[in-house]
Design an enzyme around this catalytic site. Structure first.
Site, short mmCIF file in Angstrom:
data_model
loop_
_atom_site.label_atom_id
_atom_site.label_comp_id
_atom_site.label_asym_id
_atom_site.label_seq_id
_atom_site.Cartn_x
_atom_site.Cartn_y
_atom_site.Cartn_z
N GLY A 1 0.85 -1.19 0.00
CA GLY A 1 0.00 0.00 0.00
C GLY A 1 0.88 1.24 0.00
N ARG A 2 1.54 1.45 1.15
CA ARG A 2 2.35 2.64 1.35
C ARG A 2 3.40 2.85 0.27
NH1 ARG A 2 3.45 4.53 6.62
NH2 ARG A 2 2.85 2.48 7.35
N ARG B 1 -1.30 10.78 11.14
CA ARG B 1 -0.09 9.99 11.41
C ARG B 1 0.84 10.61 12.47
NH1 ARG B 1 3.43 8.47 8.45
NH2 ARG B 1 3.41 6.31 9.09
N TYR C 1 1.07 8.14 15.66
CA TYR C 1 2.30 7.32 15.74
C TYR C 1 3.55 8.17 15.98
CZ TYR C 1 -0.82 4.63 12.62
OH TYR C 1 -1.88 4.03 12.04
N CYS D 1 -9.19 20.94 18.42
CA CYS D 1 -9.11 21.27 19.85
C CYS D 1 -8.49 20.15 20.67
CB CYS D 1 -10.51 21.60 20.36
SG CYS D 1 -11.13 23.02 19.49
N1 LLP Z 1 -1.95 -6.24 3.80
C1 LLP Z 1 -2.51 -6.23 5.04
C2 LLP Z 1 -3.20 -7.42 5.49
C3 LLP Z 1 -2.43 -5.08 5.84
O1 LLP Z 1 -2.97 -5.10 7.05
C4 LLP Z 1 -1.77 -3.93 5.36
C5 LLP Z 1 -1.66 -2.72 6.16
C6 LLP Z 1 -1.21 -3.98 4.06
C7 LLP Z 1 -1.32 -5.15 3.32
C8 LLP Z 1 -0.50 -2.82 3.44
O2 LLP Z 1 0.66 -2.48 4.15
P1 LLP Z 1 1.67 -1.35 3.59
O3 LLP Z 1 2.32 -1.91 2.34
O4 LLP Z 1 0.87 -0.15 3.31
O5 LLP Z 1 2.63 -1.14 4.70
N2 LLP Z 1 -2.06 3.66 9.29
C9 LLP Z 1 -0.71 3.14 9.44
C10 LLP Z 1 -0.46 1.90 8.61
C11 LLP Z 1 -1.44 0.78 8.86
C12 LLP Z 1 -1.16 -0.45 8.04
C13 LLP Z 1 -2.30 -1.42 8.13
N3 LLP Z 1 -2.18 -2.60 7.33
C14 LLP Z 1 0.28 4.26 9.10
O6 LLP Z 1 -0.15 5.36 8.78
O7 LLP Z 1 1.48 4.08 9.19
#
Ligand code: LLP
Length: 423
Positions: A290-291, A327, A331, A357
């Site tokens: 994702g990221r 974020r 975090y 607030c």
């Molecule tokens: N697959 C599963 C089952 C997941 O739970 C996640 C992310 C991904 C793929 C994708 O992961 P990535 O490639 O994006 O790291 N809100 C947090 C991140 C939460 C991630 C949740 N799961 C942040 O802003 O850092």
């Protein structure tokens, strides 16, 4: 490639000055680069050349439909975590055979929805969930293709809130009971056991946890095959870390205090480090980044409303808040913040805070920044992932607009919400 860059001290997204965009479409604003998105996707997907695979983009990072359509046209699949995300994927044109469904808490109606659309795989996280999906599939006269998500008890060395591969995390099935659980799954009549799934966390900067996980997964596939359970696909999850510090360097910007651990090994390296291991067992490979696909594709532009100096601290108060990008509050995540025009001159240490607030509503604390004042715009960088998708209406603040740049072309991909539209 870096699609956000300074030309003559003026910040550009691709070929377009950011100031022009924000003056036209207003502030705050999420701004995305189409070519950065394509470049990121291609750098990951391209690393698989010659290997049977699908790069299932994790929608949770950013589910703007226009961005999804771009990835879908490139051949991506979609990783969803709710019926809502499956529906987004379908609306963006993703074929159901390229959609995976993860999550520890799938509701019955969501399972039925996914079965109706015959998605590629349910990634199952508990023994009870297996029984429930088997039951619902039976009632619907169909079979569910499944993968079991294994919790390998590996430390991904990331923020505890986004570490998912440890025994103490709620995710997946304990590796010690995984073989037994696979046998149970194979005995259920309405399930087709097709794959094995892991996802050990997010914003992982080291290759080693991935390499260890790959080895454990491959060992398990071999063991399962001796038991007659013929695993066809490995879903290796996502989690590839990105660089947040010094995302943009310029002689007039302070160099941020960073170590090698703050710098991503690169999208390609995440794949090439595990591919030879995963290929040992001749399975189709699925990943769910994702990221690494969207983070540096986007930034949040915000306007300086006020300055305040109480003798102890200097505050720069901006028009975006923690509801737009949570974020840093959640975090203590670091995002580089830069002015749209850089000038040579003095720096000061400030807290960049929003209008919400809560004292937790900040984007940076004691940050060395060039001097900025009311009316100036700032860009909060690397905000394309888990930015808009995690935003809320807290304090009855409408959703901000999202704008996409392609070279010198600019278009709105989500209209700014009006206060009258708030529910
Ligand atoms: N697959 C599963 C089952 C997941 O739970 C996640 C992310 C991904 C793929 C994708 O992961 P990535 O490639 O994006 O790291 N809100 C947090 C991140 C939460 C991630 C949740 N799961 C942040 O802003 O850092």
């Amino acid at each position: 490639m870096n699609s956000f860059h300074y030309i003559d001290n003026i910040l550009h997204c691709e070929e377009t000055p950011v100031q022009e965009i924000v003056e036209e479409f207003g502030s705050p604003l999420y701004l995305y680069s189409k070519n950065q998105l394509l470049d990121n996707y291609r750098s990951i997907d391209g690393a698989f050349e010659g290997t049977d695979h699908t790069t299932c983009y994790a929608l949770k990072a950013n589910s703007n439909l226009e961005l999804l359509k771009i990835l879908q046209k490139e051949g991506a699949g979609a990783d969803a975590v709710s019926a809502g995300e499956i529906n987004f994927a379908l609306r963006a044109g993703f074929h159901p055979s390229k959609i995976t469904f993860a999550g520890v808490g799938k509701q019955d109606a969501e399972i039925a929805f996914a079965l109706k659309h015959d998605i590629f795989s349910f990634n199952i996280e508990s023994i009870e969930e297996l029984a429930v999906i088997n039951d619902i599939a039976g009632k619907m006269n169909t079979k569910a293709r499944i993968a079991l998500r294994i919790n390998p008890d590996i430390d991904a060395a990331t923020h505890p809130y986004i570490s998912t591969g440890l025994k103490t995390n709620k995710f997946g099935i304990d590796i010690n009971v995984a073989v037994e659980t696979f046998k149970y799954a194979a005995s259920l009549p309405n399930l087709q056991v097709d794959g094995i799934h892991t996802h050990i966390g997010s914003q992982i900067m080291k290759l080693d946890p991935f390499v260890q996980t790959a080895q454990r997964v491959v060992d398990m596939v071999k063991e399962l095959r001796t038991l007659g359970i013929n695993i066809q696909h490995i879903d290796f999850g996502g989690g590839y870390g990105v660089t947040y510090k010094n995302a943009i360097k310029h002689p007039f910007l302070p160099l941020e205090d960073a170590t090698s651990a703050d710098e991503t090994p690169g999208n390609n390296a995440f794949i090439t480090s595990v591919l030879p291991i995963l290929k040992q067992v001749d399975c189709k490979i699925v990943i769910e980044p994702g990221r690494s696909i969207v983070a540096n594709t986007g930034m949040l532009i915000t306007k300086v409303l006020y300055r305040k100096d109480n003798g102890v601290k200097k505050f720069v108060i901006v028009d975006a808040g923690m509801n737009d990008l949570i974020r840093p509050s959640l975090y203590h995540a670091y995002h580089q913040i830069v002015p749209l025009t850089v000038k040579e001159g003095e720096r000061e240490h400030v807290d960049v805070v929003g209008p919400v607030c809560e004292s937790g509503d900040f984007f940076a604390r004691e940050r060395a920044m060039p001097f900025v004042q009311r009316g100036d715009y700032l860009a909060i960088l690397t905000a394309g992932a888990y930015g808009f998708s995690v935003s809320s209406h807290y304090n009855a603040r409408p959703s901000v607009a999202e704008v996409l740049v392609n070279g010198d072309k600019v278009r709105v991909i989500r209209e700014r919400e009006k206060i009258e539209e708030l529910k």
